[in-house]
Design a protein around this motif. Structure first.
Motif, PDB file in Angstrom:
ATOM      1  N   PHE A  26       0.828  -1.198   0.000  1.00  0.00           N
ATOM      2  CA  PHE A  26       0.000   0.000   0.000  1.00  0.00           C
ATOM      3  C   PHE A  26       0.868   1.255   0.000  1.00  0.00           C
ATOM      4  O   PHE A  26       0.550   2.246  -0.665  1.00  0.00           O
ATOM      5  N   GLN A  27       1.965   1.212   0.748  1.00  0.00           N
ATOM      6  CA  GLN A  27       2.905   2.325   0.722  1.00  0.00           C
ATOM      7  C   GLN A  27       3.624   2.405  -0.619  1.00  0.00           C
ATOM      8  O   GLN A  27       3.899   3.497  -1.123  1.00  0.00           O
ATOM      9  N   LEU A  60      -6.636   5.736  -8.084  1.00  0.00           N
ATOM     10  CA  LEU A  60      -6.000   4.450  -7.828  1.00  0.00           C
ATOM     11  C   LEU A  60      -5.382   4.417  -6.431  1.00  0.00           C
ATOM     12  O   LEU A  60      -5.502   3.414  -5.706  1.00  0.00           O
ATOM     13  N   ALA A  61      -4.722   5.509  -6.035  1.00  0.00           N
ATOM     14  CA  ALA A  61      -4.126   5.567  -4.698  1.00  0.00           C
ATOM     15  C   ALA A  61      -5.197   5.534  -3.614  1.00  0.00           C
ATOM     16  O   ALA A  61      -5.007   4.912  -2.556  1.00  0.00           O
ATOM     17  N   ASN A  62      -6.335   6.162  -3.865  1.00  0.00           N
ATOM     18  CA  ASN A  62      -7.421   6.139  -2.884  1.00  0.00           C
ATOM     19  C   ASN A  62      -7.973   4.734  -2.706  1.00  0.00           C
ATOM     20  O   ASN A  62      -8.370   4.347  -1.591  1.00  0.00           O
ATOM     21  N   HIS A  63      -8.022   3.973  -3.775  1.00  0.00           N
ATOM     22  CA  HIS A  63      -8.437   2.569  -3.641  1.00  0.00           C
ATOM     23  C   HIS A  63      -7.478   1.820  -2.720  1.00  0.00           C
ATOM     24  O   HIS A  63      -7.909   1.025  -1.871  1.00  0.00           O
ATOM     25  N   GLU A  96      -6.270  -0.814   2.406  1.00  0.00           N
ATOM     26  CA  GLU A  96      -5.335  -0.946   3.518  1.00  0.00           C
ATOM     27  C   GLU A  96      -6.058  -0.961   4.858  1.00  0.00           C
ATOM     28  O   GLU A  96      -5.671  -1.686   5.783  1.00  0.00           O
ATOM     29  N   ARG A  97      -7.124  -0.189   4.978  1.00  0.00           N
ATOM     30  CA  ARG A  97      -7.862  -0.108   6.235  1.00  0.00           C
ATOM     31  C   ARG A  97      -8.601  -1.405   6.559  1.00  0.00           C
ATOM     32  O   ARG A  97      -9.052  -1.593   7.694  1.00  0.00           O
ATOM     33  N   LEU A  98      -8.706  -2.281   5.590  1.00  0.00           N
ATOM     34  CA  LEU A  98      -9.417  -3.545   5.783  1.00  0.00           C
ATOM     35  C   LEU A  98      -8.490  -4.707   6.140  1.00  0.00           C
ATOM     36  O   LEU A  98      -8.960  -5.820   6.388  1.00  0.00           O
TER      37      LEU A  98
END
Length: 316
Positions: free
Chosen positions: A138-139, A162-165, A170-172
């Motif tokens: 994710f990073q 795309l980065a927002n996806h 990542e939060r999941l």
């Protein structure tokens, strides 16, 4: 300093002069790499693969750390022996075989063997001697997104979405135990020899990381919309299935697609390999795609969008 951007004639001269050789050596190009220069060298009736890489800051690649990963993977037994390393150059045993193909995933024996190799790698952290980086995909997506915006990529209009996806996925992610990971298990980075033994090659991204990034990469990098193969992979790896395993697997399948999409876009801007080498590599690996890094970018963007729709249907 010699690296993957050095002209081939100079690279060959450098390879021929390595102190590793005890007899005259013949050197031929090895087509297929999309980031490094590779050669087959033969001396004293033995064949080797000579890899010439370079440190690439945007990808987090350091040749010293790559070689640490190669040594550890060879000790674990999942990768060919590393015989010599100096600067950006490594000499490894040659595998008399072929790269995996997407259709190999239909072969239950090959699929089970690949998952077994990945499990061996993930259990092999004690073999690491020295430093390895930490790979968090994710990073990596965020780093690539910044680079693409700063350098006005042709896909810049899509980068934020795309980065927002990636941020939302990542939060999941559930808590996990980091392990020794490969982090680039596209089919061309898995070899099968004539005896049917599987080997993992190309350790540019070898690191500590999340095990599911490797597991999900098996089918994230092929175009198969059924989940029958995924179910077999997860059963081999975990010994069973449940809803949370499926969800975490699908999260990492998506971030594999995202990483590959943005990796291709970064390479469109950053690669120092000759265009002919890249196009030859793409042609040999993905003959039905547009040649060059742009083709790689678009192939993986389509995979991401298709898998994202499936994820939404399954998990909201």
């Amino acid at each position: 300093m010699m690296d993957a951007a050095t002209p081939d004639v100079d690279v060959r001269s450098h390879i021929a002069a390595l102190p590793f050789w005890r007899s005259p050596v013949s050197i031929e190009p090895l087509v297929g790499g999309l980031c490094n220069k590779n050669f087959i060298a033969e001396a004293s009736s033995q064949k080797y693969v000579v890899r010439v890489g370079r440190d690439i800051l945007v990808h987090g690649i350091s040749q010293a750390l790559v070689q640490n990963a190669m040594r550890a993977a060879a000790e674990v037994g999942v990768s060919p022996a590393l015989r010599f390393a100096s600067g950006p150059v490594t000499v490894s045993d040659f595998i008399d075989g072929r790269h995996l193909r997407p259709d190999d995933m239909q072969d239950d024996a090959i699929l089970a063997g690949l998952v077994r190799r990945i499990r061996e790698l993930h259990a092999g952290g004690a073999a690491i001697d020295g430093l390895l980086p930490y790979f968090w995909p994710f990073q990596v997506v965020r780093i690539y997104a910044r680079y693409l915006k700063e350098n006005k990529s042709r896909i810049v209009a899509d980068v934020d979405a795309l980065a927002n996806h990636a941020n939302a996925l990542e939060r999941l992610v559930s808590p996990f135990h980091p392990v020794f990971t490969h982090n680039d298990l596209v089919p061309q980075n898995v070899m099968i020899d004539k005896a049917g033994t599987l080997f993992l090659i190309d350790w540019d991204y070898g690191a500590y990381g999340h095990p599911l990034f490797d597991v999900a990469a098996i089918t994230a990098n092929i175009d198969d919309d059924s989940e029958a193969i995924d179910a077999k992979i997860l059963t081999h790896y975990f010994g069973g299935l449940n809803d949370e395993i499926w969800k975490q697997f699908r999260i990492f399948k998506l971030v594999v697609n995202l990483r590959e999409t943005l990796w291709g876009a970064v390479q469109e801007l950053a690669s120092k390999l000759d265009r002919e080498i890249v196009e030859a590599g793409m042609s040999s690996l993905y003959p039905d795609q547009e040649q060059g890094y742009a083709g790689y970018t678009e192939m993986n963007r389509k995979r991401f969008l298709r898998n994202l729709e499936h994820f939404k249907r399954q998990h909201g």
